[in-house]
Design an enzyme around this catalytic site. Structure first.
Site, PDB file in Angstrom:
ATOM      1  N   ASP A   1      -6.119  38.032  26.608  1.00  0.00           N
ATOM      2  CA  ASP A   1      -5.761  38.799  25.415  1.00  0.00           C
ATOM      3  C   ASP A   1      -4.244  38.969  25.314  1.00  0.00           C
ATOM      4  O   ASP A   1      -3.610  39.481  26.240  1.00  0.00           O
ATOM      5  CB  ASP A   1      -6.432  40.174  25.480  1.00  0.00           C
ATOM      6  CG  ASP A   1      -6.683  40.780  24.117  1.00  0.00           C
ATOM      7  OD1 ASP A   1      -6.059  40.332  23.146  1.00  0.00           O
ATOM      8  OD2 ASP A   1      -7.504  41.702  24.025  1.00  0.00           O
ATOM      9  N   ASP A   2      -3.662  38.522  24.187  1.00  0.00           N
ATOM     10  CA  ASP A   2      -2.227  38.682  23.914  1.00  0.00           C
ATOM     11  C   ASP A   2      -1.351  37.865  24.859  1.00  0.00           C
ATOM     12  O   ASP A   2      -0.195  38.235  25.118  1.00  0.00           O
ATOM     13  CB  ASP A   2      -1.807  40.154  24.010  1.00  0.00           C
ATOM     14  CG  ASP A   2      -2.323  41.010  22.865  1.00  0.00           C
ATOM     15  OD1 ASP A   2      -3.262  40.579  22.174  1.00  0.00           O
ATOM     16  OD2 ASP A   2      -1.799  42.118  22.672  1.00  0.00           O
TER      17      ASP A   2
ATOM     18  N   CYS B   1      -6.383  40.275  17.112  1.00  0.00           N
ATOM     19  CA  CYS B   1      -7.507  39.906  17.978  1.00  0.00           C
ATOM     20  C   CYS B   1      -8.753  39.457  17.226  1.00  0.00           C
ATOM     21  O   CYS B   1      -9.252  38.347  17.448  1.00  0.00           O
ATOM     22  CB  CYS B   1      -7.857  41.088  18.887  1.00  0.00           C
ATOM     23  SG  CYS B   1      -6.553  41.534  20.054  1.00  0.00           S
TER      24      CYS B   1
ATOM     25  N   HIS C   1     -14.247  40.151  19.570  1.00  0.00           N
ATOM     26  CA  HIS C   1     -13.697  41.503  19.507  1.00  0.00           C
ATOM     27  C   HIS C   1     -14.859  42.464  19.302  1.00  0.00           C
ATOM     28  O   HIS C   1     -15.694  42.262  18.424  1.00  0.00           O
ATOM     29  CB  HIS C   1     -12.697  41.627  18.349  1.00  0.00           C
ATOM     30  CG  HIS C   1     -11.878  42.872  18.410  1.00  0.00           C
ATOM     31  ND1 HIS C   1     -12.353  44.096  17.988  1.00  0.00           N
ATOM     32  CD2 HIS C   1     -10.625  43.107  18.863  1.00  0.00           C
ATOM     33  CE1 HIS C   1     -11.427  45.012  18.170  1.00  0.00           C
ATOM     34  NE2 HIS C   1     -10.373  44.449  18.704  1.00  0.00           N
TER      35      HIS C   1
END
Length: 519
Positions: free
Chosen positions: A38-39, A77, A131
């Site tokens: 994530d990210d 996301c 998500h």
């Protein structure tokens, strides 16, 4: 022995060959493991980042195909993940926020894990893959995508609890951005990503007793904020290494206001919101900036360590493995932070693919422009499932298709001579950064402008145009901002060339190409 006619003998031989081939294809089918960070921007050693401490991902890359120019479809996301997992663009899914489920809102489109499930795979989700929430029907799209309910760590429930030690004391606070911890102070003495990897390892071990191939998706929360990780990883990164990360201290003067993201999520954190950071352009102090970067890199080192534990238990001779980030994250470039933009740092992601079919002794760097949309058809081809159709236009009438391309020919070493591009987008509620509505994360009803970004081998061209949320249409003639960056001279996208007359020809060509690609 009774006499068998030649035609009958030929038929029996053909039948035997078919049966053997079918049995072989069943027993030899590779497992597939997809790890989503994530990210995660390409802050990895294998991508040339000298500050990174990622020995396990770097070692994995040595036998893999490393895509140097892979891009997310939106730097947020839920839209990015739903696009990746359905093979459809945000414009097709009509998802730019967190609040709609494509099956009921647009169409009952087949997902990547669902396609594998339909073709005999056991599919399982650990951690943050879809998500969570409305955008995946509050079920992670179970039972359509997964053979069993998705696993979520029990410690996720404490994400917004007082679990962060206050600087210089033993008091635990909530809503801190930077949160290095001692595990023994945490609920259940663990962290969510540790739980997810432990469950993935349990699953892999359990599936060894089954002949059915599996598709495992593992979603790692970090380096998504807040930066909560075991304390020892911070100690690997001296703060002094992060003061001169970028010279950008102020918003570039030729950046359109609509392109700016005011990093509202960082401002809202308790350890930052009282530091008098001017809205919307800041700046953040050099000390604060260095601390954020240090914590980001420590978070990446933490999840690299977890990846190493997973890698040690994978049978790479029988498993296709893909590693990727759902989008990037700005660390002060353009004096911006977080995601929520159409810049390279928010959209470019690591994409590493390893397959037993294509054994390599060292990393193979592939520089073609690729998109996360390409992952779905690529994994289908690597597993030798029936090929996924290419969507006709938006593909609204096709339940199983992809708007991406298969990267299988590139993995085969074939150069098809295609001039690929990546298309990304980001919504805004207005021309100026705002707190209400939140211009970083506008809800669908508030979206008035859409920024579409085209990445070619040499240029990034972005056009911000009027968007009508009630019918998902756009007006290409109603323009709120235009950006052109030449990556041959300006990889940091510091100098907007759109207003310079000497670039009119290429600007007009790229605008035409963008409009044609978006449709």
């Amino acid at each position: 022995m009774s006499h068998i006619s030649a035609p009958l003998l030929l038929l029996l031989l053909l039948l035997r060959t078919a049966l053997c081939s079918g049995a072989a294809s069943t027993t030899a089918r590779h497992n597939v493991v997809m790890i989503i960070f994530d990210d995660l921007r390409p802050a990895l050693g294998v991508y040339g980042d000298s500050l990174a401490r990622t020995p396990h991902l770097d070692a994995f890359a040595q036998g893999s195909n490393v895509f140097s120019h892979a891009y997310s479809q939106q730097a947020l996301c839920a839209p990015s993940r739903n696009s990746l997992l359905t093979g459809r663009r945000p414009d097709t899914l009509h998802l730019y926020d967190f609040y709609s489920y494509w099956r009921s809102f647009v169409g009952n489109f087949t997902t990547l894990p669902q396609y594998f499930k339909q073709h005999g795979y056991y599919t399982y989700s650990c951690g943050k893959v879809f998500h969570p929430g409305l955008s995946s029907n509050n079920t992670d799209d179970y039972p359509l995508s997964w053979s069993a309910p998705a696993f979520h760590p029990r410690t996720e429930q404490f994400m917004n609890s007082p679990v962060c030690p206050e600087h210089g004391g033993g008091v635990l606070r909530k809503n801190y951005l930077i949160c290095p911890v001692e595990l023994q102070t945490q609920p259940y003495k663990t962290l969510p990503d540790i739980e997810s990897v432990t469950e993935a390892l349990r699953f892999i071990e359990a599936r060894k007793r089954s002949r059915q191939p599996y598709f495992l998706a593992l979603g790692i929360h970090k380096p998504h904020i807040n930066f909560r990780f075991p304390m020892q990883f911070l100690e690997r990164f001296p703060l002094t290494h992060f003061y001169n990360y970028t010279e950008d201290a102020l918003k570039p003067p030729d950046m359109p206001d609509v392109a700016w993201n005011p990093y509202t999520d960082i401002r809202s954190r308790d350890d930052f919101k009282h530091r008098n950071i001017s809205f919307p352009y800041g700046p953040i102090s050099r000390q604060q900036a260095a601390q954020i970067r240090q914590a980001y890199y420590a978070s990446v080192a933490y999840v690299d360590d977890l990846f190493g534990k997973l890698l040690a238990r994978l049978d790479l001779e029988r498993t296709v493995v893909v590693v990727l980030g759902d989008h990037g994250w700005s660390l002060g470039e353009h004096a911006e932070w977080a995601k929520y933009s159409n810049f390279e740092v928010a959209l470019r992601v690591p994409l590493i693919i390893r397959s037993p079919e294509f054994p390599l002794r060292q990393a193979r760097q592939l520089h073609s422009i690729t998109e996360l949309l390409d992952v779905f058809p690529t994994l289908v081809d690597l597993a030798h499932l029936p090929p996924l159709a290419v969507c006709n236009g938006s593909g609204l009438e096709q339940l199983s298709c992809s708007q991406g391309k298969s990267l299988y020919p590139l993995l085969q070493g074939l150069d098809l001579g295609e001039d690929y591009v990546a298309i990304s987008q980001y919504p805004r509620p207005g021309m100026l950064p705002t707190k209400h509505p939140n211009s970083d994360k506008p809800k669908l009803r508030n979206i008035k402008i859409m920024g579409y970004s085209l990445r070619t081998n040499h240029f990034r061209y972005t056009l911000w145009v009027r968007f009508h949320a009630h019918n998902f249409s756009r007006d290409w003639h109603n323009i709120y901002g235009e950006e052109l960056y030449d990556h041959r001279l300006d990889s940091g996208e510091e100098f907007n060339l759109a207003a310079l007359p000497e670039f009119n020809s290429i600007r007009q060509h790229l605008r035409w190409r963008l409009i044609e690609a978006v449709g």
